[in-house]
Write an enzyme that holds these catalytic residues in place. Structure first.
Site, short mmCIF file in Angstrom:
data_model
loop_
_atom_site.label_atom_id
_atom_site.label_comp_id
_atom_site.label_asym_id
_atom_site.label_seq_id
_atom_site.Cartn_x
_atom_site.Cartn_y
_atom_site.Cartn_z
N LEU A 123 0.76 -1.08 -0.09
CA LEU A 123 -0.23 -0.02 -0.01
C LEU A 123 0.82 1.22 -0.08
O LEU A 123 0.30 1.96 -0.68
CB LEU A 123 -0.89 0.07 1.32
N GLY A 124 2.12 1.13 0.63
CA GLY A 124 2.79 2.10 0.72
C GLY A 124 4.23 1.89 1.43
O GLY A 124 4.39 0.80 2.02
N THR A 162 -3.23 5.35 4.88
CA THR A 162 -1.82 4.67 4.56
C THR A 162 -0.75 6.03 4.69
O THR A 162 0.28 5.69 5.11
CB THR A 162 -1.93 3.96 3.01
N HIS A 165 0.13 6.43 8.30
CA HIS A 165 0.95 5.41 8.95
C HIS A 165 2.24 5.76 8.13
O HIS A 165 3.41 5.68 9.10
CB HIS A 165 0.50 4.18 8.32
N GLU A 166 2.61 6.04 6.88
CA GLU A 166 3.85 6.18 6.44
C GLU A 166 4.43 7.19 6.96
O GLU A 166 5.65 7.41 7.13
CB GLU A 166 3.65 6.10 4.88
N HIS A 169 6.21 6.77 10.06
CA HIS A 169 7.51 6.01 9.92
C HIS A 169 8.62 7.19 9.60
O HIS A 169 9.53 7.09 10.03
CB HIS A 169 7.43 4.95 8.68
N VAL A 189 8.13 3.46 22.57
CA VAL A 189 7.16 4.32 22.77
C VAL A 189 6.47 3.74 24.15
O VAL A 189 6.08 2.72 24.16
CB VAL A 189 6.11 4.63 21.76
N GLN A 195 3.17 -5.31 21.99
CA GLN A 195 2.20 -6.15 21.55
C GLN A 195 2.92 -7.11 20.50
O GLN A 195 4.08 -7.08 19.90
CB GLN A 195 0.82 -5.66 20.64
N ASP A 233 -8.40 1.13 7.28
CA ASP A 233 -8.31 2.54 7.40
C ASP A 233 -9.50 3.07 8.26
O ASP A 233 -9.05 3.73 9.15
CB ASP A 233 -8.76 3.24 6.20
N1 ARG Z 1 3.35 -0.41 5.06
C1 ARG Z 1 2.14 -0.98 5.10
C2 ARG Z 1 1.92 -1.84 3.85
O1 ARG Z 1 2.54 -1.18 2.71
C3 ARG Z 1 0.91 0.15 5.29
C4 ARG Z 1 -0.10 -0.30 6.00
C5 ARG Z 1 -1.32 0.84 6.13
N2 ARG Z 1 -2.49 0.51 6.86
C6 ARG Z 1 -3.77 1.25 6.22
N3 ARG Z 1 -4.78 0.69 6.97
N4 ARG Z 1 -3.96 1.84 5.61
O2 ARG Z 1 1.16 -2.57 3.60
ZN ZN Z 2 4.56 0.42 8.35
CA CA Z 3 5.54 0.53 23.30
#
Ligand code: ARG
Ligand code: ZN
Ligand code: CA
Length: 260
Positions: A123-124, A162, A165-166, A169, A189, A195, A233
């Protein structure tokens, strides 16, 4: 909340088909999602479980489209590059003209976000602070950019998370389980409970055991609804105070020039 900081963003749309050449409106929608999520103005904060509300964060981080390009000329903050590539992988080919893409704008002044067709299920992806300048930034599959109605693509990765999330990072956040699954690592953190590994879909709260559960069982379960997990999402809705501190620290040090 920390003092607000605004990061200039350039979106590089690298497309072969008309569908991949996403609209300005879809990109503006992504910017709005980023601003809502990082400031905790998102409508779905009501889905954050009570147990995690006290650690949820307005990070103070905001994003704007770049208004000046690297040559000092006015820009929309969006570049569009026609490519002959059917798709790209995580080998960064979209980041150079010679390989069908477009070079980064100086990473000390812009957050570079490339939008293209990514092969497989990616996804990214993004680089944390410290990556080589020519590949630093975020890459997004074109279908994940922004939210409906500007994003016309199907669920469950069509609400702009996405990018949330990215960019996490890119501002030095790890996944909640750290760099390795199985409780041998964590994300450095304190207020994201350690987890085992990731969650998918949209689990029913609480997730206390199993792959997406906690390393040390507790009734509150894992924080699967954190932006740094892998849920759908519309199932993710928070960064924590600790994650906000870590991202603000990155902006104050390795990425400080962005605000100059
Ligand atoms: N790095 C993850 C991938 O490429 C991104 C996850 C994003 N999750 C989301 N719900 N948009 O799969
Ligand atoms: Zn990630
Ligand atoms: Ca933690």
């Amino acid at each position: 909340m920390q003092a607000t900081k605004t990061i200039p963003v350039v979106f590089h749309v690298v497309y072969k088909t008309a569908a991949e050449n996403i609209s300005d409106a879809q990109i503006l929608s992504q910017l709005e999602v980023l601003n809502r999520d990082f400031r905790r103005f998102n409508a779905d904060t009501t889905n954050t479980p009570q147990a995690f509300r006290s650690v949820s964060a307005d990070t103070g981080i905001e994003f704007c489209l770049a208004s000046v390009d690297p040559n000092g000329a006015p820009t929309t903050g969006i570049t569009r590059t026609l490519t002959t590539a059917n798709s790209f992988t995580t080998n960064d080919d979209m980041k150079a003209a010679a390989t069908g893409g477009i070079a980064a704008w100086p990473r000390d002044q812009y957050l570079n976000i490339w939008v293209c067709n990514l092969s497989g299920t990616t996804l990214g992806y993004a680089y944390k602070p410290g990556a080589p300048a020519n590949i630093d930034g975020v890459v997004l599959r074109y279908t994940t950019v922004g939210a409906a109605p500007a994003n016309p693509f199907p669920a469950p990765y069509n609400a702009g998370r996405t990018a949330t999330h990215e960019v996490g990072h890119w501002l030095n956040l790890s996944h909640i389980w750290g760099q390795a699954p199985g409780c041998t690592d964590d994300d450095l953190v304190a207020d994201t409970p350690q987890q085992v590994e990731e969650n998918w879909g949209c689990p029913t709260y609480p997730v206390t055991t199993g792959t997406g559960g906690l390393c040390t069982a507790a009734p509150t379960g894992s924080m699967f609804m954190n932006y740094m997990d892998y849920v759908d999402d519309n199932c993710m809705n928070l960064f924590t105070q600790g994650q906000g501190s870590r991202m603000n620290a990155a902006i104050s040090t390795s990425r400080a020039s962005l605000l100059a």
